[in-house]
Design an enzyme around this catalytic site. Structure first.
Site, PDB file in Angstrom:
ATOM      1  N   TYR A 174       0.836  -1.204   0.000  1.00 47.00           N
ATOM      2  CA  TYR A 174       0.000   0.000   0.000  1.00 47.00           C
ATOM      3  C   TYR A 174       0.869   1.251   0.000  1.00 47.00           C
ATOM      4  O   TYR A 174       0.668   2.171  -0.801  1.00 47.00           O
ATOM      5  CB  TYR A 174      -0.909   0.005   1.223  1.00 47.00           C
ATOM      6  CG  TYR A 174      -1.719   1.273   1.385  1.00 47.00           C
ATOM      7  CD1 TYR A 174      -2.841   1.510   0.603  1.00 47.00           C
ATOM      8  CD2 TYR A 174      -1.349   2.242   2.321  1.00 47.00           C
ATOM      9  CE1 TYR A 174      -3.587   2.683   0.748  1.00 47.00           C
ATOM     10  CE2 TYR A 174      -2.079   3.409   2.470  1.00 47.00           C
ATOM     11  CZ  TYR A 174      -3.194   3.622   1.679  1.00 47.00           C
ATOM     12  OH  TYR A 174      -3.914   4.785   1.817  1.00 47.00           O
ATOM     13  N   LYS A 178       1.140   4.187  -3.048  1.00 43.14           N
ATOM     14  CA  LYS A 178       0.819   5.603  -2.889  1.00 43.14           C
ATOM     15  C   LYS A 178       1.994   6.475  -3.313  1.00 43.14           C
ATOM     16  O   LYS A 178       1.804   7.595  -3.811  1.00 43.14           O
ATOM     17  CB  LYS A 178       0.410   5.905  -1.447  1.00 43.14           C
ATOM     18  CG  LYS A 178      -0.959   5.340  -1.073  1.00 43.14           C
ATOM     19  CD  LYS A 178      -2.062   5.904  -1.962  1.00 43.14           C
ATOM     20  CE  LYS A 178      -3.445   5.460  -1.515  1.00 43.14           C
ATOM     21  NZ  LYS A 178      -4.534   6.045  -2.331  1.00 43.14           N
TER      22      LYS A 178
END
Length: 257
Positions: A174, A178
């Site tokens: 994750y 990003k």
């Protein structure tokens, strides 16, 4: 509708996306029309009802991982509105939707590491890039302009913050996705100088992306603040920034890339 500011919020029927739709609809009741991106029109209809069915919100079926869905949504926006003034790239995942996670872990049981990375990158980076590219002609047609694009990122994607000692969150698929999204934001801010393009960290909020318990501090409403500030900025507003909500109106706290 030609005089309205047309806004698309992906993943707009739940979490931070829902709160962003709600705030924009309330703050700009007479000037903005909000398209609530939702993978299911049934869920979109339920979310619209929960909002009180404001006349300036319309659910739009959109699964950003599907090229066919993106093509259909872009065609609908073109045929109905002829332009797109604001795109908020909010839809995202940390992998919990793959199932099998425990309350202490983001890692989906029964999935290989390759499957987890591929899924999260596909949603957060690849699909976001494909959608933004598909909507570029409509954003170029923003009137009176400039088009505004907001990428809902995370401080966890800040390499500068991480190497400076930011706490480790054991979800590298994750976090790095990003960081990749941040590059997309920087890319569009350079190649589309007529647009206003910014990355935003909504803060730590209790959503379907995490195991965070709901409180006043973690209410998803807080996550909508900075994105809505950027939407409300004047045409000469900022571009190429990475920020989170600050104490003063519209400025925000700068995050190192």
């Amino acid at each position: 509708m030609a005089s309205k500011t047309i806004v698309l919020v992906t993943g707009g029927n739940t979490g931070i996306g829902y709160e962003t739709v709600a705030k924009l609809a309330a703050d700009h009741a007479s000037t903005h029309h909000i398209l609530m991106g939702t993978r299911s029109l049934t869920k979109g209809a339920a979310a619209l009802k929960a909002l009180g069915s404001p006349s300036n919100v319309s659910p739009l079926e959109l699964d950003i991982t599907s090229d066919a869905s993106i093509t259909a949504a872009a065609a609908h926006i073109k045929d109905t509105y002829g332009k797109l003034d604001v795109l908020i790239n909010n839809a995202g995942t940390a992998g919990l939707d793959l199932g099998g996670t425990s309350a202490q872990s983001f890692y989906p049981k029964g999935k290989t590491l390759r499957e987890v990375y591929t899924h999260v990158y596909n949603v957060n980076c690849v699909s976001t890039a494909v959608l933004t590219d598909a909507l570029t002609p409509l954003l170029d047609a923003a009137s009176p302009g400039p088009a505004k694009v907001v990428f809902i990122s995370s401080t966890l994607g800040s390499i500068g913050t991480f190497v400076a000692g930011y706490h480790i969150v054991d979800c590298p698929w994750y976090n790095s996705s990003k960081a990749a999204m941040n590059y997309l934001s920087a890319w569009y801010s350079r190649v589309k100088p007529a647009w206003k393009v910014n990355a935003v960290c909504p803060g730590l909020n209790a959503t379907g992306l995490n195991h965070v318990p709901l409180s006043e501090e973690t209410d998803p409403k807080n996550g909508a603040i900075r994105a809505c500030q950027l939407v409300a900025q004047a045409p000469e507003g900022v571009t190429g920034t990475y920020s989170r909500k600050g104490m003063d109106k519209g400025v925000g706290d700068v995050i190192p890339w």
